[in-house]
Design an enzyme around this catalytic site. Structure first.
Site, short mmCIF file in Angstrom:
data_model
loop_
_atom_site.label_atom_id
_atom_site.label_comp_id
_atom_site.label_asym_id
_atom_site.label_seq_id
_atom_site.Cartn_x
_atom_site.Cartn_y
_atom_site.Cartn_z
N GLY A 171 35.93 42.73 32.30
CA GLY A 171 37.21 43.22 32.83
C GLY A 171 37.84 44.33 32.03
CE LYS A 228 31.61 39.70 34.71
NZ LYS A 228 32.68 38.69 34.70
P1 NAP Z 1 38.93 41.00 46.72
O1 NAP Z 1 40.31 40.72 46.24
O2 NAP Z 1 38.26 39.98 47.55
O3 NAP Z 1 38.97 42.40 47.50
C1 NAP Z 1 37.88 42.89 48.20
C2 NAP Z 1 38.35 44.04 49.06
O4 NAP Z 1 37.22 44.62 49.68
C3 NAP Z 1 39.30 43.63 50.18
O5 NAP Z 1 40.25 44.63 50.39
C4 NAP Z 1 38.37 43.49 51.40
O6 NAP Z 1 39.03 43.76 52.63
C5 NAP Z 1 37.36 44.59 51.11
N1 NAP Z 1 36.05 44.27 51.65
C6 NAP Z 1 35.22 43.28 51.25
N2 NAP Z 1 34.09 43.31 51.99
C7 NAP Z 1 34.20 44.34 52.84
C8 NAP Z 1 33.37 44.88 53.86
N3 NAP Z 1 32.18 44.35 54.11
N4 NAP Z 1 33.80 45.97 54.53
C9 NAP Z 1 35.01 46.49 54.27
N5 NAP Z 1 35.87 46.02 53.33
C10 NAP Z 1 35.45 44.97 52.62
O7 NAP Z 1 37.95 41.28 45.49
P2 NAP Z 1 38.34 41.76 44.02
O8 NAP Z 1 38.70 40.57 43.20
O9 NAP Z 1 39.27 42.90 44.10
O10 NAP Z 1 36.91 42.23 43.47
C11 NAP Z 1 36.35 43.43 43.89
C12 NAP Z 1 35.13 43.77 43.01
O11 NAP Z 1 35.54 43.87 41.65
C13 NAP Z 1 34.02 42.72 43.02
O12 NAP Z 1 32.79 43.37 42.89
C14 NAP Z 1 34.31 41.90 41.77
O13 NAP Z 1 33.15 41.27 41.26
C15 NAP Z 1 34.79 42.98 40.84
N6 NAP Z 1 35.64 42.53 39.76
C16 NAP Z 1 36.70 41.74 40.02
C17 NAP Z 1 37.52 41.35 38.99
C18 NAP Z 1 38.72 40.47 39.22
O14 NAP Z 1 39.35 40.06 38.25
N7 NAP Z 1 39.09 40.18 40.46
C19 NAP Z 1 37.24 41.75 37.69
C20 NAP Z 1 36.12 42.58 37.45
C21 NAP Z 1 35.33 42.96 38.50
P3 NAP Z 1 40.23 42.88 53.17
O15 NAP Z 1 41.38 43.21 52.27
O16 NAP Z 1 40.45 43.29 54.56
O17 NAP Z 1 39.78 41.45 53.02
N1 HSE Z 2 35.05 36.58 38.58
C1 HSE Z 2 34.96 37.35 37.39
C2 HSE Z 2 35.43 36.53 36.21
C3 HSE Z 2 35.81 38.58 37.52
O1 HSE Z 2 36.05 35.49 36.42
O2 HSE Z 2 35.16 36.92 35.07
C4 HSE Z 2 35.63 39.55 36.38
O3 HSE Z 2 34.35 40.09 36.39
#
Ligand code: NAP
Ligand code: HSE
Length: 433
Positions: free
Chosen positions: A136, A207
């Protein structure tokens, strides 16, 4: 780059995507100062246009058609924060063919297709940056590829999943139930859309594959990482850990000894005085050991909207600086070495083993002679009666032994007639072996 608006397109407008929009808006002055022009998020791809989203900067056009973002000639940089692997890879390949630079937070994608995407990016003269994909808000990929570029890294060990660390912290400190804490981690936006990847260790394994690939300059694949998650950990395990002076964490280890690699993710007991034992909640921390620098440690929030978005937007700044210097497409780190893995005979560790045994004369002698036959000695041992008066609970911390011997021991313990079951077993790190 002339002083013009840098146009950005988002693929995804969820936890991280909205964090990116917030950072770009809140820190516009500082960002503009660094990149030489204003940054504007033009559009964002979402899955469901009807979804209730509360307030957001309505100058960002939401669309459900990826072409509106990746084929828009005004957009310079695509930020992929939607998740997914196959479909997302196709979208990013298309974006590269349209000469868009890419920032992604997607470790699933980078662990699987990172080298192919970086190769394609280089061919198109584009950048792919992915700092947020590991740990992160901690700039660990830059640390390894730039800050420690002069050194030879021999070990990386850490907590690289926020969700599981949050769950284990709440289970041990507040004695909360696993399922309740998992729900809370989902509500707080730490967990993946399918949290199985978090709790079964797959997210951390991806990771660690990325870290090991960069840290050891070797093409480490997800399949090279031994994985075990936290879903089988019970409150009893955590109580025994505490009683014995340990703390349970989901620990990733990538180690290199004489060119042979060991990469794993598994629940691990650490002495409670160990710095990683004191990393709480969604925080992550990574130890990096270099031959020349010695031990270094990096700590920070491993998940969550703004911390992750900070890493994403920093990548955006790097790309923009590369544009100014006309050096895009050189972000690829071609591996120097093969990924030759250690055998299980070469992997050394201590282990925690919890047994339910028959509470009668001779049981203990049978168990200890089995360990002696395998030349494994005990560092700590406790025995307590169980509620069922015929059984006792025996908890052993071994001295160092190989993983091959440990597996053999567990197999033999499982088939011993005086043992009702092997209730649990875990790796132990950082002890006095
Ligand atoms: P999230 O809250 O579920 O958001 C995903 C977004 O992508 C939503 O806006 C969703 O649309 C859109 N989406 C998903 N599938 C789609 C599709 N097939 N076509 C069009 N739009 C689509 O996910 P997030 O937590 O932000 O995570 C996003 C990425 O960052 C992931 O790869 C995750 O592993 C990575 N990540 C997350 C974190 C964390 O702390 N959350 C940290 C590091 C990395 P809707 O809004 O309409 O549902
Ligand atoms: N799901 C992941 C975590 C988000 O909990 O670490 C950050 O990569």
């Amino acid at each position: 780059m002339e002083r013009r608006v840098i146009q950005v397109g988002l693929l995804g407008f969820g936890t991280v995507g909205r964090g990116v929009a917030e950072i770009v808006s809140r820190h516009q002055n500082e960002l503009e100062h660094q990149v030489g022009g204003p940054i504007s998020i033009k559009s964002a791809l979402v899955k469901d246009l009807q979804k209730e989203r509360g307030e957001w900067n309505e100058r960002i056009q939401l669309t459900a058609d990826p072409a509106d973002v990746i084929e828009d000639p005004e957009i310079d940089i695509i930020i992929e924060v939607m998740g997914g692997i196959e479909e997302t890879k196709l979208l990013l390949e298309k974006a590269l063919s349209h000469k868009k630079h890419i920032v992604t937070a997607n470790k699933d994608l980078m662990a699987e297709y990172g080298s192919s995407l970086l190769q394609q990016a280089a061919e198109h003269g584009c950048d792919v940056y992915y700092e947020a994909s590991v740990a992160g808000g901690i700039p660990i990929l830059r640390t390894i590829t730039e800050g420690l570029a002069a050194d030879r890294i021999t070990k990386m060990m850490g907590i690289v999943n926020g969700t599981t660390n949050y769950i284990l912290t709440k289970m041990s400190k507040e004695k909360l139930a696993y399922t309740d804490v998992l729900k809370e981690a989902q509500r707080l936006g730490f967990a993946e859309s399918d949290p199985t990847a978090d709790v079964e260790g797959l997210d951390a394994a991806r990771k660690m594959a990325i870290l090991a690939t960069l840290g050891f300059s070797a093409p480490v694949q997800l399949a090279d990482v031994a994985v075990k998650g936290i879903s089988g950990i019970s409150g009893v395990d955590l109580e025994f850990c505490e009683q014995l002076g340990y703390t349970m964490k989901l620990i990733g280890i990538a180690q290199r000894d004489e060119g042979r690699l060991e990469v794993s993710v598994e629940p691990t007991l650490l002495p409670s005085s160990h710095p990683l034992a004191n990393v709480q909640n969604e925080y992550n921390a990574v130890f990096v050991h270099g031959e020349a620098v010695g031990e270094t440690m990096f700590y920070g929030p491993g998940a969550g909207s703004l911390p992750t978005a900070t890493a994403v937007v920093s990548d955006l700044v790097s790309i923009t600086k590369n544009v100014k210097r006309k050096v895009n497409g050189f972000a690829q780190h071609l591996p120097l070495y093969p990924a030759t893995l250690k055998t299980e005979e070469e992997m050394q560790s201590q282990f925690f083993i919890r047994l339910h045994v028959e509470d009668r004369t001779g049981t203990f002698a049978r168990v200890t002679s089995l360990f002696a036959n395998h030349d494994v000695s005990f560092e700590k041992l406790i025995q307590l009666p169980l509620e069922n008066k015929m059984l006792a609970e025996v908890v052993i911390i071994t001295h160092l032994t190989s993983r091959a011997v440990y597996k053999q021991l567990i197999n033999e313990l499982e088939t011993m007639d005086v043992i009702e079951r092997v209730a649990s077993s875990y790796r132990v790190e950082g002890g006095n072996a």
